[in-house]
Design a protein around this motif. Structure first.
Motif, PDB file in Angstrom:
ATOM      1  N   ALA A 298      96.214 125.011  53.627  1.00 15.69           N
ATOM      2  CA  ALA A 298      96.162 125.418  55.034  1.00 15.69           C
ATOM      3  C   ALA A 298      96.326 124.181  55.912  1.00 15.69           C
ATOM      4  N   PRO A 299      97.024 124.285  57.045  1.00 19.12           N
ATOM      5  CA  PRO A 299      97.255 123.114  57.903  1.00 19.12           C
ATOM      6  C   PRO A 299      95.955 122.400  58.255  1.00 19.12           C
ATOM      7  N   GLY A 300      95.941 121.078  57.995  1.00 23.84           N
ATOM      8  CA  GLY A 300      94.748 120.298  58.289  1.00 23.84           C
ATOM      9  C   GLY A 300      93.561 120.660  57.421  1.00 23.84           C
ATOM     10  N   ASP A 301      93.822 121.443  56.364  1.00 23.33           N
ATOM     11  CA  ASP A 301      92.738 121.942  55.495  1.00 23.33           C
ATOM     12  C   ASP A 301      91.625 122.576  56.338  1.00 23.33           C
ATOM     13  N   HIS A 302      92.034 123.315  57.378  1.00 20.65           N
ATOM     14  CA  HIS A 302      91.046 123.828  58.328  1.00 20.65           C
ATOM     15  C   HIS A 302      90.120 124.860  57.704  1.00 20.65           C
ATOM     16  N   GLN A 303      90.588 125.600  56.670  1.00 19.23           N
ATOM     17  CA  GLN A 303      89.694 126.589  56.078  1.00 19.23           C
ATOM     18  C   GLN A 303      88.537 125.927  55.333  1.00 19.23           C
ATOM     19  N   THR A 304      88.800 124.783  54.713  1.00 16.43           N
ATOM     20  CA  THR A 304      87.692 124.062  54.072  1.00 16.43           C
ATOM     21  C   THR A 304      86.693 123.586  55.116  1.00 16.43           C
ATOM     22  N   ALA A 305      87.194 123.117  56.257  1.00 17.61           N
ATOM     23  CA  ALA A 305      86.299 122.679  57.336  1.00 17.61           C
ATOM     24  C   ALA A 305      85.474 123.852  57.852  1.00 17.61           C
TER      25      ALA A 305
END
Length: 390
Positions: free
Chosen positions: A316-323
């Motif tokens: 996901a762009p910027g790994d935003h789901q992990t954040a």
């Protein structure tokens, strides 16, 4: 709403302008979409503005986005822009994308000049950029609404010349940020997970006396999660106190539906669903949810106090789901399960451990509710009204 062809789009602009005859302007243009994660909060903001008497709310989206159907279904007018986003590498497709963006800016400029909105609300996604550029050129105020813990590219661009950034989590790095939370659909706020749980499970066809695990990975589905859940079903087949409602998505349903196992007598109750049309009822009845960590899902779980296992979408762009998931997990509201650790064994272990520990489930529910902002739509609407031009 606007359609794929230029004539349809111009007709939509004309309808939008004519609709406002007798009024000084469209009050607000809500721009953006592409996915439900951008569109659903925009609809919640539009509904709140309409509730306040700001009935002249117009949406601008993309021809390729889910807003094409979701916005008219919610009772709002939508104009759909041509083109698509730019890929993050040099390709011939990007040349066509740039031409599409130029056309989208011109269309947006024409729309905003004719409808004269007092403010533009940028939700992120492709359509928010050309509309925001046109608003900037016409000196129309802009408020950005960011759903994720890590802002997307569109909002990072737009926020530079916006009057304010309504954010769901603190410290996003966007300029002039105001923490409002992520607006959820009004019907979600009617959910009563205490007194309504049993009634909701009855409506879903869940047998009495069972705990309900709900699994979904988005409208298309998530193949790794879906395969792992089917493996977990085999491991949990003897559980007469458990039900699993598994939303597999439109992409995986044709191949997975023939694999629904035969139930054991007095064993696990398993439901496979292609697409969930009544998510408020599902979350009202769920004891635990396993899902991706998209902004809309996380906001719903927090607003309703739903314990969850969150599997961030890899890439996901910027790994935003992990954040997003980490915020929930750090607060004790969720378990963060990395995508590469998803397996039938792991899901069976988590379902058994968490559902058996009612004290922990209650603590997770309280922690989620503490993070939730049930007044998020109202707070964003306050920010919109405060920054709209006279």
């Amino acid at each position: 709403p606007g359609g794929h062809h230029g004539g349809d789009r111009h007709a939509a602009i004309g309808r939008a302008a004519r609709k406002m005859n007798g009024e000084p302007s469209v009050y607000a243009v809500v721009a953006g979409g592409g996915t439900a994660g951008h569109t659903v909060p925009g609809l919640a903001i539009g509904a709140e503005l309409a509730r306040r008497g700001r009935s002249a709310v117009l949406f601008v989206g993309s021809e390729r986005g889910v807003e094409r159907e979701m916005v008219p279904d919610a009772g709002f007018e939508v104009v759909l822009l041509p083109g698509r986003g730019i890929q993050r590498r040099l390709t011939l497709e990007n040349v066509r994308s740039l031409l599409g963006i130029a056309r989208a800016v011109l269309t947006s400029f024409s729309l905003l000049r004719r409808t004269r909105p007092r403010i533009v609300v940028a939700m992120g996604g492709y359509a928010s950029v050309p509309c925001s550029v046109a608003a900037f050129l016409l000196r129309i105020p802009i408020v950005v609404a960011e759903q994720n813990a890590v802002p997307g590219l569109a909002n990072r661009i737009t926020a530079r010349f916006a009057r304010a950034s309504a954010v769901s989590f603190p410290d996003t790095g966007l300029p002039r940020e105001v923490v409002t939370g992520n607006p959820v659909r009004p019907e979600m706020l009617d959910v009563d997970r205490v007194d309504g749980r049993d009634r909701a499970q009855q409506r879903l066809g869940i047998e009495p006396g069972r705990q309900l695990l709900v699994v979904y990975g988005g409208s298309l589905g998530a193949l790794r999660i879906n395969e792992a859940v089917l493996a977990a079903v085999d491991l949990l087949a003897s559980r007469g106190d458990l039900a699993i409602r598994h939303v597999v998505g439109s992409r995986d349903h044709p191949t997975l539906s023939p694999r629904v196992p035969e139930p054991e007598p007095d064993g696990l109750q398993y439901q496979m669903v292609e697409f969930e049309r009544d998510m408020p009822t599902v979350l009202e009845g769920a004891d635990l949810v396993l899902s991706r960590a998209g902004a809309t899902s996380v906001a719903d779980f927090a607003a309703l106090g739903v314990p969850s296992v969150l599997v961030p979408l890899p890439g996901a762009p910027g790994d935003h789901q992990t954040a997003n998931a980490r915020v929930m997990a750090d607060a004790g509201a969720a378990v963060l399960l990395p995508n590469d650790q998803v397996s039938g064994t792991r899901i069976a272990e988590l379902a058994t451990t968490l559902l058996h520990d009612r004290g922990r489930l209650s603590a997770m529910s309280r922690a989620a509710a503490d993070l939730g902002r049930r007044d998020a739509a109202a707070l964003v609407a306050d920010l919109v009204e405060a920054n709209a031009r006279d």
